[in-house]
Scaffold this active site. Structure first.
Site, PDB file in Angstrom:
ATOM      1  N   LYS A   1      25.881  65.180 111.770  1.00  0.00           N
ATOM      2  CA  LYS A   1      25.199  64.365 110.771  1.00  0.00           C
ATOM      3  C   LYS A   1      24.434  65.289 109.831  1.00  0.00           C
ATOM      4  O   LYS A   1      23.373  65.814 110.161  1.00  0.00           O
ATOM      5  CB  LYS A   1      24.226  63.374 111.401  1.00  0.00           C
ATOM      6  CG  LYS A   1      23.801  62.324 110.367  1.00  0.00           C
ATOM      7  CD  LYS A   1      22.444  61.714 110.607  1.00  0.00           C
ATOM      8  CE  LYS A   1      21.301  62.583 110.235  1.00  0.00           C
ATOM      9  NZ  LYS A   1      21.174  62.913 108.786  1.00  0.00           N
TER      10      LYS A   1
ATOM     11  N   GLU B   1       3.109  73.950 107.953  1.00  0.00           N
ATOM     12  CA  GLU B   1       4.296  74.485 107.273  1.00  0.00           C
ATOM     13  C   GLU B   1       4.384  73.867 105.877  1.00  0.00           C
ATOM     14  O   GLU B   1       4.434  72.649 105.733  1.00  0.00           O
ATOM     15  CB  GLU B   1       5.548  74.149 108.088  1.00  0.00           C
ATOM     16  CG  GLU B   1       6.796  74.800 107.539  1.00  0.00           C
ATOM     17  CD  GLU B   1       8.022  74.527 108.397  1.00  0.00           C
ATOM     18  OE1 GLU B   1       8.252  73.364 108.768  1.00  0.00           O
ATOM     19  OE2 GLU B   1       8.761  75.491 108.683  1.00  0.00           O
TER      20      GLU B   1
ATOM     21  N   CYS C   1      12.605  78.077 107.863  1.00  0.00           N
ATOM     22  CA  CYS C   1      11.629  77.854 108.926  1.00  0.00           C
ATOM     23  C   CYS C   1      10.993  79.136 109.460  1.00  0.00           C
ATOM     24  O   CYS C   1       9.855  79.115 109.902  1.00  0.00           O
ATOM     25  CB  CYS C   1      12.296  77.082 110.052  1.00  0.00           C
ATOM     26  SG  CYS C   1      13.919  77.742 110.466  1.00  0.00           S
TER      27      CYS C   1
ATOM     28  N   GLU D   1      15.376  73.236 117.014  1.00  0.00           N
ATOM     29  CA  GLU D   1      14.913  74.332 116.156  1.00  0.00           C
ATOM     30  C   GLU D   1      14.005  73.703 115.113  1.00  0.00           C
ATOM     31  O   GLU D   1      14.487  73.018 114.199  1.00  0.00           O
ATOM     32  CB  GLU D   1      16.106  74.998 115.442  1.00  0.00           C
ATOM     33  CG  GLU D   1      17.099  75.662 116.352  1.00  0.00           C
ATOM     34  CD  GLU D   1      16.589  76.936 116.959  1.00  0.00           C
ATOM     35  OE1 GLU D   1      15.443  77.341 116.673  1.00  0.00           O
ATOM     36  OE2 GLU D   1      17.337  77.529 117.748  1.00  0.00           O
TER      37      GLU D   1
HETATM   38  P1  NAD Z   1      13.668  66.218 108.757  1.00  0.00           P
HETATM   39  O1  NAD Z   1      13.352  66.792 110.068  1.00  0.00           O
HETATM   40  O2  NAD Z   1      13.060  64.923 108.409  1.00  0.00           O
HETATM   41  O3  NAD Z   1      15.275  66.040 108.633  1.00  0.00           O
HETATM   42  C1  NAD Z   1      16.205  66.986 109.152  1.00  0.00           C
HETATM   43  C2  NAD Z   1      17.463  66.237 109.615  1.00  0.00           C
HETATM   44  O4  NAD Z   1      17.136  65.351 110.696  1.00  0.00           O
HETATM   45  C3  NAD Z   1      18.082  65.340 108.562  1.00  0.00           C
HETATM   46  O5  NAD Z   1      19.489  65.335 108.762  1.00  0.00           O
HETATM   47  C4  NAD Z   1      17.467  63.981 108.862  1.00  0.00           C
HETATM   48  O6  NAD Z   1      18.267  62.925 108.393  1.00  0.00           O
HETATM   49  C5  NAD Z   1      17.429  64.002 110.369  1.00  0.00           C
HETATM   50  N1  NAD Z   1      16.381  63.208 111.004  1.00  0.00           N
HETATM   51  C6  NAD Z   1      15.107  63.026 110.573  1.00  0.00           C
HETATM   52  N2  NAD Z   1      14.419  62.294 111.459  1.00  0.00           N
HETATM   53  C7  NAD Z   1      15.263  62.025 112.488  1.00  0.00           C
HETATM   54  C8  NAD Z   1      15.138  61.309 113.720  1.00  0.00           C
HETATM   55  N3  NAD Z   1      13.988  60.731 114.081  1.00  0.00           N
HETATM   56  N4  NAD Z   1      16.207  61.253 114.542  1.00  0.00           N
HETATM   57  C9  NAD Z   1      17.370  61.844 114.209  1.00  0.00           C
HETATM   58  N5  NAD Z   1      17.563  62.507 113.052  1.00  0.00           N
HETATM   59  C10 NAD Z   1      16.512  62.612 112.197  1.00  0.00           C
HETATM   60  O7  NAD Z   1      13.350  67.274 107.661  1.00  0.00           O
HETATM   61  P2  NAD Z   1      13.343  67.040 106.077  1.00  0.00           P
HETATM   62  O8  NAD Z   1      12.887  65.693 105.650  1.00  0.00           O
HETATM   63  O9  NAD Z   1      14.669  67.450 105.620  1.00  0.00           O
HETATM   64  O10 NAD Z   1      12.199  68.069 105.687  1.00  0.00           O
HETATM   65  C11 NAD Z   1      10.837  67.803 105.996  1.00  0.00           C
HETATM   66  C12 NAD Z   1      10.180  69.031 106.540  1.00  0.00           C
HETATM   67  O11 NAD Z   1      10.874  69.536 107.682  1.00  0.00           O
HETATM   68  C13 NAD Z   1      10.168  70.214 105.602  1.00  0.00           C
HETATM   69  O12 NAD Z   1       9.192  70.139 104.642  1.00  0.00           O
HETATM   70  C14 NAD Z   1       9.962  71.342 106.559  1.00  0.00           C
HETATM   71  O13 NAD Z   1       8.623  71.480 106.924  1.00  0.00           O
HETATM   72  C15 NAD Z   1      10.741  70.920 107.757  1.00  0.00           C
HETATM   73  N6  NAD Z   1      12.079  71.552 107.817  1.00  0.00           N
HETATM   74  C16 NAD Z   1      12.283  72.518 108.746  1.00  0.00           C
HETATM   75  C17 NAD Z   1      13.522  73.105 108.850  1.00  0.00           C
HETATM   76  C18 NAD Z   1      13.812  74.160 109.853  1.00  0.00           C
HETATM   77  O14 NAD Z   1      14.866  74.775 109.813  1.00  0.00           O
HETATM   78  N7  NAD Z   1      12.945  74.394 110.797  1.00  0.00           N
HETATM   79  C19 NAD Z   1      14.541  72.712 108.010  1.00  0.00           C
HETATM   80  C20 NAD Z   1      14.313  71.691 107.075  1.00  0.00           C
HETATM   81  C21 NAD Z   1      13.072  71.111 107.021  1.00  0.00           C
END
Ligand code: NAD
Length: 482
Positions: A180, A387, A288, A254
């Site tokens: 996904k 972050e 990250c 991660e």
């Molecule tokens: P997010 O965690 O909301 O989303 C990442 C992925 O997970 C997306 O595919 C999203 O659709 C999915 N997702 C979100 N909530 C979920 C849930 N409860 N169950 C299953 N899937 C879920 O991240 P985002 O909105 O893309 O970004 C928000 C913040 O996350 C950023 O500002 C940053 O701080 C952090 N981030 C971290 C990384 C990393 O590699 N550690 C990467 C992207 C974002």
């Protein structure tokens, strides 16, 4: 520029008509205009994808039962198809998330093929079976078995690289995968599906269902899934961890980071400016593991602040398709608001802004933020603890090296980190004290052969290296009849 539009989903080895009728439109952060669209996946599509993955995995003569050598030959073909589409993959990623084209070519275009070959080969070369001597002359055969159907949920910041961290070891181990992608970066995921189809990956071994967090949550809790592998925010990771805990379902998480770049008193940052930039602000600050807390010795504090400020000021900000550009736009208007909100918090809390803090002059389109440096930041300040996920650094003073290590470790996170010194042995000694999954000396670069992952709120489990393969396997002991 024509938009990239799909009207079918890749499920069960075929491009299938989606169950629902709504679409996901990707808006480019460079132009603020549509870049393309795909069908929005529904729970019905997830059901179909999991059923296809389940059938592929449970097939008595199927993928999971093939020899590692036979799987390697398909993964090799997959790598070739990924390489063939590498330039287009890089282009789509830049178009969707603003990643500078040089970074997109270096990571997104090439890394997935490297990982397919690495993990395919590791399965062939590594010991998947071992006979262990037991008590009283007994013997046990210990094998590593593929864990089953994997739900892989990935974010938008490095979409292909992060997908490959999950897909390559899972496929090499004999698992099948439902991927996904994040809504912001679906177009590269569909190109990946095209590569899989062209390479002859058996039906159901890879399925792609795009959607938002609700769909992700539905996939995580789906009864047909055996393991979840997630990269993204710590908040989402906690929610996923709760579901997996209840189901006793293996999970790799991660998550976020707030890593420290410890500058020792003998460091020559001017000489190392490009490496320091890559370790602290790469991909517009949207990675990250970046070292966004710069720890500077009080004995050379002014010089370190100047060097970091000069580094940020010297960056070329603009259209990420221009190879001379270092910093492109942030992924979305929402993300820019978030980053600008943190810059406002830094100012309110009394940190000293040495450069940046606004939007670049003369740019009227695209979600850009200037590379920004705050000096005199206290490690308890919000901008030092949370972050930000944008090109914003906090410089924090320290007195002794022991203090620097204590400040580095005074964080909810523990994912990356770096030490900057002209004495590599001293750097390695300081790295030993840092409570974090990874640390770089005078640079930061993940390596396929070594584990990557975090401690504390940065997550659970490891990707890359043999450890990354083992997370898609379970050990099985057969006590032999001697
Ligand atoms: P997010 O965690 O909301 O989303 C990442 C992925 O997970 C997306 O595919 C999203 O659709 C999915 N997702 C979100 N909530 C979920 C849930 N409860 N169950 C299953 N899937 C879920 O991240 P985002 O909105 O893309 O970004 C928000 C913040 O996350 C950023 O500002 C940053 O701080 C952090 N981030 C971290 C990384 C990393 O590699 N550690 C990467 C992207 C974002």
């Amino acid at each position: 520029m024509p938009t990239i539009d799909y009207d079918a989903l890749y499920i069960g080895g075929r491009w299938q008509t989606p169950v629902g009728e709504s679409t996901i439109t990707v808006i480019s952060p460079i132009t603020e205009q549509p870049a393309g669209s795909v069908p929005r996946g529904t729970e019905g599509d997830v059901d179909a994808a999991v059923a296809a993955a389940r059938a592929a995995f449970d097939d008595p003569g199927g993928w999971s039962t093939w020899t590692p050598q036979r799987r390697l030959s398909v993964l090799e073909a997959f790598a070739v198809e990924l390489e063939r589409r590498g330039p287009e993959t890089a282009r789509r990623v830049t178009l969707q998330n603003g990643m500078p084209t040089t970074v997109a070519h270096a990571i997104e275009a090439g890394f997935p093929a490297i990982l397919m070959r690495y993990y395919g080969g590791l399965m062939v070369d590594g010991d998947q079976e071992e006979i262990r001597p037991g008590m009283g002359g007994g013997r046990t055969r210990v094998t590593r078995e593929p864990i089953g159907v994997v739900a892989a949920i990935v974010p938008w910041n490095v979409p292909q690289g992060i997908t490959a961290l999950k897909l390559a070891p899972a496929l090499a181990a004999g698992c099948s995968v439902v991927l996904k992608p994040a809504e912001e970066t679906v177009l590269d995921a569909f190109l990946l599906a095209e590569s899989a189809a062209a390479a002859g990956l058996p039906p159901g071994v890879l399925n792609v269902v795009p959607g938002g967090r609700e769909l992700g949550a539905y996939l995580v809790g789906h009864p047909g899934v055996d393991k979840v592998s997630f990269t993204g925010s710590t908040a989402a990771g906690r929610a996923i961890g709760r579901t997996c805990g209840e189901l006793l379902r293996p999970v790799t998480l991660e998550l976020g980071g707030k890593s420290a770049a410890i500058v020792l008193d003998d460091a020559d940052l001017d000489m190392r400016m490009e490496s320091f930039f890559a370790a602290t602000m790469m991909n517009n600050g949207q990675i990250c593991w970046l070292g966004t807390r710069v720890l500077a010795p009080r004995s050379r504090y002014g010089r370190v602040v100047d060097a970091v400020t000069d580094m940020a000021r010297s960056r070329v900000v603009g259209d990420p398709f221009d190879p001379a550009v270092h910093v492109g736009p942030l992924v979305s208007a929402r993300q820019r608001e978030r980053v600008e909100g943190y810059i406002a918090v830094g100012r309110q809390d009394g940190a000293r802004l040495t450069t940046g803090g606004g939007r670049p002059a003369g740019v009227d389109r695209g979600w850009y933020v200037e590379p920004t440096v705050f000096a005199d930041v206290d490690n308890s300040a919000r901008i030092a603890r949370e972050e930000i996920f944008g090109p914003v650094l906090s410089v924090i003073p320290y007195d002794t090296v022991a203090d620097a290590i204590a400040i580095a470790n005074d964080s909810d996170y523990g994912l990356g980190g770096s030490v900057w010194t002209e004495d590599p042995d001293r750097g390695a000694e300081v790295a030993r004290g840092i409570r974090s999954g990874t640390v770089g000396i005078n640079a930061y670069s993940n390596d396929p052969h070594s584990p990557f992952g975090g401690v504390k709120a940065s997550g659970l489990g490891r990707e890359l290296g043999p450890e990354g393969l083992h997370s898609y396997q379970f050990p099985k002991s057969v006590y032999l009849d001697n």
